[in-house]
Design an enzyme around this catalytic site. Structure first.
Site, short mmCIF file in Angstrom:
data_model
loop_
_atom_site.label_atom_id
_atom_site.label_comp_id
_atom_site.label_asym_id
_atom_site.label_seq_id
_atom_site.Cartn_x
_atom_site.Cartn_y
_atom_site.Cartn_z
N GLN A 228 -4.57 -13.02 -2.17
CA GLN A 228 -4.03 -11.75 -1.68
C GLN A 228 -2.60 -11.92 -1.20
OE1 GLN A 228 -8.33 -10.80 0.27
NE2 GLN A 228 -6.78 -9.30 0.81
N ARG A 375 -12.02 -5.98 5.37
CA ARG A 375 -11.63 -4.56 5.36
C ARG A 375 -11.37 -4.06 6.77
NH1 ARG A 375 -13.55 -0.93 0.37
NH2 ARG A 375 -11.67 0.30 0.32
N1 PCD Z 1 -1.26 7.41 2.51
C1 PCD Z 1 -1.70 6.66 1.47
C2 PCD Z 1 -2.18 5.37 1.74
C3 PCD Z 1 -2.62 4.60 0.67
N2 PCD Z 1 -2.60 5.10 -0.57
C4 PCD Z 1 -3.06 4.26 -1.68
O1 PCD Z 1 -4.29 3.72 -1.42
C5 PCD Z 1 -4.34 2.32 -1.78
C6 PCD Z 1 -4.61 1.42 -0.53
O2 PCD Z 1 -3.44 1.42 0.25
P1 PCD Z 1 -3.27 0.72 1.68
O3 PCD Z 1 -4.10 1.42 2.69
O4 PCD Z 1 -1.83 0.56 1.94
O5 PCD Z 1 -3.96 -0.72 1.51
P2 PCD Z 1 -3.43 -1.95 0.66
O6 PCD Z 1 -2.64 -2.84 1.55
O7 PCD Z 1 -2.89 -1.51 -0.60
O8 PCD Z 1 -4.79 -2.64 0.32
C7 PCD Z 1 -5.44 -3.47 1.26
C8 PCD Z 1 -6.81 -2.86 1.61
O9 PCD Z 1 -7.48 -2.41 0.42
C9 PCD Z 1 -8.85 -2.09 0.57
N3 PCD Z 1 -9.34 -1.46 -0.62
C10 PCD Z 1 -9.71 -2.23 -1.70
N4 PCD Z 1 -9.95 -1.61 -2.86
C11 PCD Z 1 -10.32 -2.34 -3.92
N5 PCD Z 1 -10.59 -1.70 -5.08
N6 PCD Z 1 -10.44 -3.69 -3.85
C12 PCD Z 1 -10.20 -4.35 -2.71
O10 PCD Z 1 -10.29 -5.66 -2.66
C13 PCD Z 1 -9.84 -3.63 -1.57
N7 PCD Z 1 -9.64 -4.24 -0.36
C14 PCD Z 1 -9.60 -3.41 0.81
C15 PCD Z 1 -8.91 -4.15 1.95
S1 PCD Z 1 -9.78 -5.30 2.77
MO1 PCD Z 1 -8.26 -6.62 4.03
O11 PCD Z 1 -7.88 -7.71 2.85
O12 PCD Z 1 -9.70 -7.28 4.86
O13 PCD Z 1 -7.29 -7.14 5.42
S2 PCD Z 1 -6.97 -4.68 3.60
C16 PCD Z 1 -7.64 -3.90 2.32
C17 PCD Z 1 -3.02 2.01 -2.43
O14 PCD Z 1 -3.09 2.21 -3.80
C18 PCD Z 1 -2.11 3.06 -1.81
O15 PCD Z 1 -0.95 3.26 -2.40
C19 PCD Z 1 -2.14 6.39 -0.84
O16 PCD Z 1 -2.16 6.83 -1.97
N8 PCD Z 1 -1.68 7.16 0.22
#
Ligand code: PCD
Ligand SMILES: [Cu+]
Length: 794
Positions: A228, A375
């Site tokens: 990421q 998340r």
């Molecule tokens: N006002 C507004 C805001 C927002 N958006 C859209 O919606 C989406 C989202 O964004 P944001 O809130 O800025 O966020 P980002 O930075 O891009 O991403 C990150 C997140 O993302 C969620 N979702 C999802 N989906 C899917 N399909 N797969 C995945 O893996 C995932 N992962 C999960 C998590 S766990 Mo951490 O890493 O625990 O810290 S942190 C997180 C993108 O397309 C954008 O541009 C819109 O349209 N408007």
């Protein structure tokens, strides 16, 4: 805000076809839907070896010896490496995310959790590597395991003998006014207190983690990985291995979900790089599901004591939250350096607490390391769960409607920017407006009426509310860094002669749809067709340096960088436009997505005209070409909020809970793509539902991981998942260039409390006050049985 679900006007028309506020279909989907995604496991290189890891069956044991002989004799096996080998190469330990601790790559001396990585086997085929892995003979001397932080704090068994401090205590963190809060609680007319647990759970993305390490003929490392945050990986690999950073290329190809699980650097990555280096041939490592669930970053595991003080009329006067955190064997929690407990300080939520205090103590146990932001923008889900449960418990004690109690205590919409008692400056919000919209949309008054009728008949129906506030978009670089690297983000835009272009950003989509939304931002700012703005992320050779995608930071940070880089392009373009219109740049204005001579709207040129001129006829003294790049350091985080309502029916005799309805009204400021946001909300609610009702990684007293596969760790399918109802309000962020806030995590942050509050509301007539998640049938059934038993014996 326009919401248009059709893809009308494809490429034609005067104005740009797609821009901010339109539900443009996802540009990346044709690739995914036709099976043409390119994931790490799709990479096949000549001579590529397969790596398999040997794991410990014990949660806590000394390693007496490791014998590789039998494994090395398996045909096709090229090498077996152990912790000792890595220590000899100075690669025995890995710095953890925030740099406070280090983590063994392969166990040296001792194993500290069940399934810990002990050796790595390299072979021509995966089958040979698997066979050989079973033949690596490890002689263990089992030790007593410590499986809860409450046992760990006794310090009877010290887990980490590599550390100077002979204690299992990792750190203490606190925020707010301890004295003031205690005084306010002592003087409060009413107080409520409950210990609530956010169980250890796991992001469990569809695609587990994996990598391919390859050194080319020039000795340059090409590292394809499920990351990421590819740039941070490149820097970290350079710092750990000593390979110069220019000799490293990290590529995150298509990723099958991240959810915070793919932020940390894992031991398997280091082993694969070492293998490719010593064996001089590419190495692939792809985790199994069990490896993913048992060794990579878990989430939560916070035991929180919530105390709220209030007046009899329901006005809250103080909040105190004390947390005991289980970090497992290493402090590998994914939190910014200055925030060991992440953004837990958002625990005052949407409410105007005059005073608050929170403190946390973290401990080592014989469990897998992690503490990733599943998340959740670093412990925001835990915080939100604590306060939203707390408010419901207070409402019950006061015999007040939970919606009324909330409304009474909301930060008022005119109070923004609002300084919270725990130090955050909330940017904007309209909590009452959002709650009212949700109550109307779901028909709250009628539901309460129905509930009263059902209660009279002995049926258990519950309505649960959660009105959460999040803090996302890390972040201002004066506060946020990872390993010292400031948490800014970046964008680079190039417009081609024919008026199409490419935008590159330091983020990396894992399914969120950046290929679409980033193009929409450029389209809106430059009046070009989003269909012809290519988005590229994830290759450190081409993308500008960025901190990656997690913590719902991409839109708040990179999204802002993209908008501002586009405005930089526009400034350059304006000079060319002035040349074309034979006017002074000062007399040119950008209106209706075209350049016009002020006061003479018939004299105008489009960005497309200007793009061509930038390469063919830029005008005396104007720089040819049309591109810009920009690094953006946000002045503040963004604070999205929402009002969620769950309606459940509980069968008190079997413990079965049916989620009959669920409404999520979200406010993430300006919406770029309503369809994508709705998809984000659906996905996050499904995860929140799973966390509330079925997901946990429990350990038994011997330290065995009891949910090492999808037979035990449950993933809801479309069959179990409720039908999600959504709605929205729009309170733009005042400091974001287009007013957008993050949304990706909101549904996961806000929903667990709504589900639990609904079940507790259903069981209120029985006197059940709290059940810890996950609310499995068995737990609900037991709670009902105990409550009935207690009532019978009274
Ligand atoms: N006002 C507004 C805001 C927002 N958006 C859209 O919606 C989406 C989202 O964004 P944001 O809130 O800025 O966020 P980002 O930075 O891009 O991403 C990150 C997140 O993302 C969620 N979702 C999802 N989906 C899917 N399909 N797969 C995945 O893996 C995932 N992962 C999960 C998590 S766990 Mo951490 O890493 O625990 O810290 S942190 C997180 C993108 O397309 C954008 O541009 C819109 O349209 N408007
Ligand atoms: Cu969290």
């Amino acid at each position: 805000m326009r919401t248009d679900t059709s893809n009308s006007g494809n490429g034609s028309g005067e104005k740009q076809c797609y821009s901010v506020g339109r539900s443009m279909k996802r540009k990346e989907d044709p690739r995914f839907l036709t099976g043409n995604g390119n994931y790490v496991d799709d990479i096949r290189l000549p001579g590529m070896l397969s790596m398999v890891i040997v794991h410990s069956p014990y949660p806590h044991a000394r390693i007496r010896s490791i014998d590789k002989t039998a494994a090395l004799a398996v045909p096709g096996v090229k090498a077996v490496i152990t912790g000792e080998d890595l220590v000899a190469a100075n690669l025995g330990w890995l710095p953890t995310f925030h740099g406070f601790d280090k983590q063994m790559v392969l166990a040296v001396g001792k194993v500290l959790f069940q399934h810990q990585e002990v050796a790595a086997v390299f072979a021509d085929t995966r089958e040979a590597a698997l066979d050989a892995a079973e033949l690596v003979e490890v002689d263990y001397d089992p030790l007593d395991p410590v499986t809860t932080p409450f046992d760990a704090m006794k310090d009877e068994v010290i887990l980490r003998d590599d550390r100077d401090h002979k204690t299992n205590h990792i750190y203490h963190w606190e925020s707010g006014d301890r004295g003031g809060t205690d005084a306010a609680l002592d003087g409060a007319e009413i107080t409520v207190n409950e210990r609530v647990y956010a169980p250890r759970c796991h992001p469990a993305p569809l695609e587990p983690c994996g990598c391919v390490a390859q050194f080319d003929a020039m000795g340059r490392l090409h590292f394809h990985v499920t990351s990421q945050a590819p740039h941070v990986y490149r820097t970290a690999i350079s710092l750990v291995t000593g390979i110069p950073e220019d000799k490293i290329r990290v590529v995150a190809p298509d990723i099958g979900g991240g959810f915070g699980n793919k932020v940390p650097v894992y031991p398997g990555y280091v082993c694969a790089i070492v293998g490719a280096l010593i064996l001089k041939t590419p190495v692939k490592w792809i985790e199994t599901r069990t490896e993913n669930l048992t060794t990579t970053g878990f989430a939560r595991d916070y035991h929180m004591d919530v105390t709220i003080g209030a007046n009899k009329d329901g006005t809250v006067t103080a909040l105190k939250v004390r947390t005991v955190a289980d970090h497992g064997a290493f402090d590998a929690a994914a939190d910014p350096t200055q925030y060991p407990a992440g953004m837990f300080g958002i625990v005052t939520g949407s409410y105007d607490f005059p005073v608050a205090f929170t403190e946390l103590d973290a401990y080592f146990t014989n469990k897998a390391p992690g503490g990733v932001a599943y998340r959740c923008s670093f412990r925001v889900t835990e915080a939100s769960y604590a306060i939203e449960r707390g408010m419901d418990i207070l409402a019950r004690k006061l015999d007040m409607d939970p919606a009324d109690l909330r409304r009474k205590n909301f930060v008022h919409k005119d109070a923004f920017p609002y300084q919270s008692a725990l130090g955050f400056t909330y940017d904007s919000g309209d909590y009452a407006g959002t709650l009212d919209k949700a109550l109307t949309q779901i028909g709250y008054a009628d539901l309460r009426k129905e509930q009263a009728e059902k209660r009279a008949r002995g049926e258990y129906m519950g309505i649960g509310i959660s009105t959460f506030t999040e803090v996302v978009g890390a972040g201002p670089s004066k506060h946020f860094d990872i390993l010292g690297i400031k948490m800014f983000d970046s964008a680079e835009i190039r417009i081609h002669p024919t008026g199409t272009g490419i935008v590159r950003a330091g983020t990396k989509s894992q399914g969120q749809g950046h290929e679409t939304t980033w193009a929409q931002i450029v389209s809106e700012e430059l009046g070009l067709d989003a269909e012809n703005i290519l988005v590229e992320e994830g290759d450190t050779d081409t993308a500008p340096y960025g901190l990656g995608t997690y913590a719902s930071r991409s839109t708040p940070v990179a999204g802002a960088a993209i908008a501002l880089a586009a405005r930089r392009v526009r400034e350059k373009a304006k000079k060319v436009a002035a040349h074309l219109l034979e006017a002074s740049p000062d007399d040119i204005e950008w209106t209706d997505h075209t350049f016009q001579v002020m006061g003479a709207p018939d004299r105008s040129v489009t960005m497309k005209d200007v793009a061509f001129a930038a390469y063919t006829n830029p005008g005396e003294g104007n720089e040819p070409g049309l591109e810009a790049s920009l690094y953006y350091d946000p002045p503040n985080m963004t604070f999205p909020h929402g009002a969620y309502i769950a309606v459940v029916d509980v069968d008190a005799d079997t413990g079965e809970v049916k989620v009959r309805r669920f409404l999520a009204v979200d406010d993430c400021g300006t919406v770029i793509n309503p369809m994508i946001v709705e998809g984000q909300v659906h996905g996050g609610l499904t995860e929140g539902f799973a966390i509330a009702f079925m997901q946990e990684i429990p350990y038994d007293e011997q330290g065995n991981n009891l949910a090492p596969n999808f037979m035990e760790y449950l993933i809801p399918t479309a069959v179990e998942s409720p039908v999600w109802e959504t709605g929205s309000t729009v309170t733009p962020s005042p400091h974001h260039p287009i007013g957008a806030k993050g949304v990706g995590e909101s549904p996961n942050v806000g929903s667990p409390a709504a589900f639990v509050n609904a079940v507790m509301d259903a069981l209120a007539p029985l006197g059940v006050t709290h059940i810890d998640m996950p609310l499995t049938r068995e737990k609900v059934w037991r709670a009902v049985r105990d409550a009935r038993g207690a009532a019978a014996s009274d």
